[in-house]
Write an enzyme that holds these catalytic residues in place. Structure first.
Site: not given
Length: 272
Positions: A102, A177, A38, A206-208, A173, A75-76
């Site tokens: 993803n 999911k 995006i 996850v470390d993002t 969320y 944009d998805v």
């Protein structure tokens, strides 16, 4: 020789975080990449989202591995834009074999009064967006008649009931999911006779950049949230490469008869 030589992968959310890691990891195995992101801010998301510069950096990382990458800002939630991006990438790279749905967001620090809006954003991006991604890619996979692999990024929060935040975005969320598991199972059954495999990966934290601030803003304020997110193995957050390595296996011929599964990469959290 890589185990994905000659393959082309379509990846959403490719500008940074898990999406960038997946693009680089698959390129290491010989795949060329069609990447979309995006590169803009969603109004209900408090942390800074990706930029065009981030996406360009992913392209540079893939090209450093002597692989090709076609990148588009899309944009998805916009099915027409996704279809155009996929079509351009396929025309440039010649085929399509792998789809990684993803793209995702989180809603830590949501401003008061925006619960309904954030719930809709979560579902539109992470459930409808998955549908749009598959719809953009599936005609080519089927027309080629050579099979393929679709992997949807779900979450541990798509496999178990968790206290992972209390605002409308967090509920959206979890709904999204969980919902993509239904999409995955439907498509896995439908497409199995065509050797198109469909699975989910279900990571723990996850470390993002997406996870930055979550502990401080939500978990620290609620002991139940903190407890629900604590991995049994001695690691607070896994690294993007941990998920990418699982995906690299899942989309390869090494997993050629693996379809219809939810694959936790979770340091034992689902089993907790």
């Amino acid at each position: 020789m890589g185990k994905l030589d000659g393959k082309v992968a379509f990846i959403t959310g490719a500008a940074r975080g898990q999406g960038r890691s997946h693009a680089v990891r698959l390129a290491q195995e010989g795949a060329d990449i069609i990447g979309v992101d995006i590169c803009d801010q969603v109004g209900t998301v408090s942390y800074p989202m990706s930029s065009r510069e981030d996406l360009d950096e992913t392209v540079a990382m893939v090209e450093k591995l002597d692989r090709r990458m076609v990148a588009h800002v899309a944009d998805v939630r916009d099915s027409a834009a996704l279809k155009a991006a996929a079509a351009d990438g396929i025309a440039t790279l010649g085929r399509l074999d792998i789809v990684l749905a993803n793209a995702g967001v989180m809603f830590q620090g949501l401003a008061p009064g925006r619960d309904d809006e954030a719930f809709r954003d979560a579902v539109d991006i992470m459930l409808v967006g998955v549908w749009n991604t598959i719809q953009a890619a599936l005609p080519t996979l089927r027309e080629q008649g050579q099979g393929g692999s679709i992997v949807i990024t779900s979450s541990v929060n798509g496999l178990k009931g968790m206290v992972a935040g209390t605002n409308g975005g967090n509920f959206g969320y979890a709904a999204a999911k969980h919902g993509v598991t239904g999409i995955m199972r439907m498509y896995a059954n439908l497409l199995a006779p065509e050797s198109i495999r469909v699975n989910t990966v279900n990571p723990t934290g996850v470390d993002t950049p997406m996870l930055v601030g979550f502990s401080g803003l939500d978990a620290a304020a609620n002991p139940a949230i903190a407890a629900s997110l604590m991995n049994p193995m001695p690691v607070e957050k896994i690294q993007p490469i941990d998920v990418s390595n699982a995906i690299a296996w899942l989309v390869s011929d090494e997993a050629r008869y693996v379809t219809g599964i939810t694959l936790p990469v979770d340091a034992g959290l689902v089993n907790k």
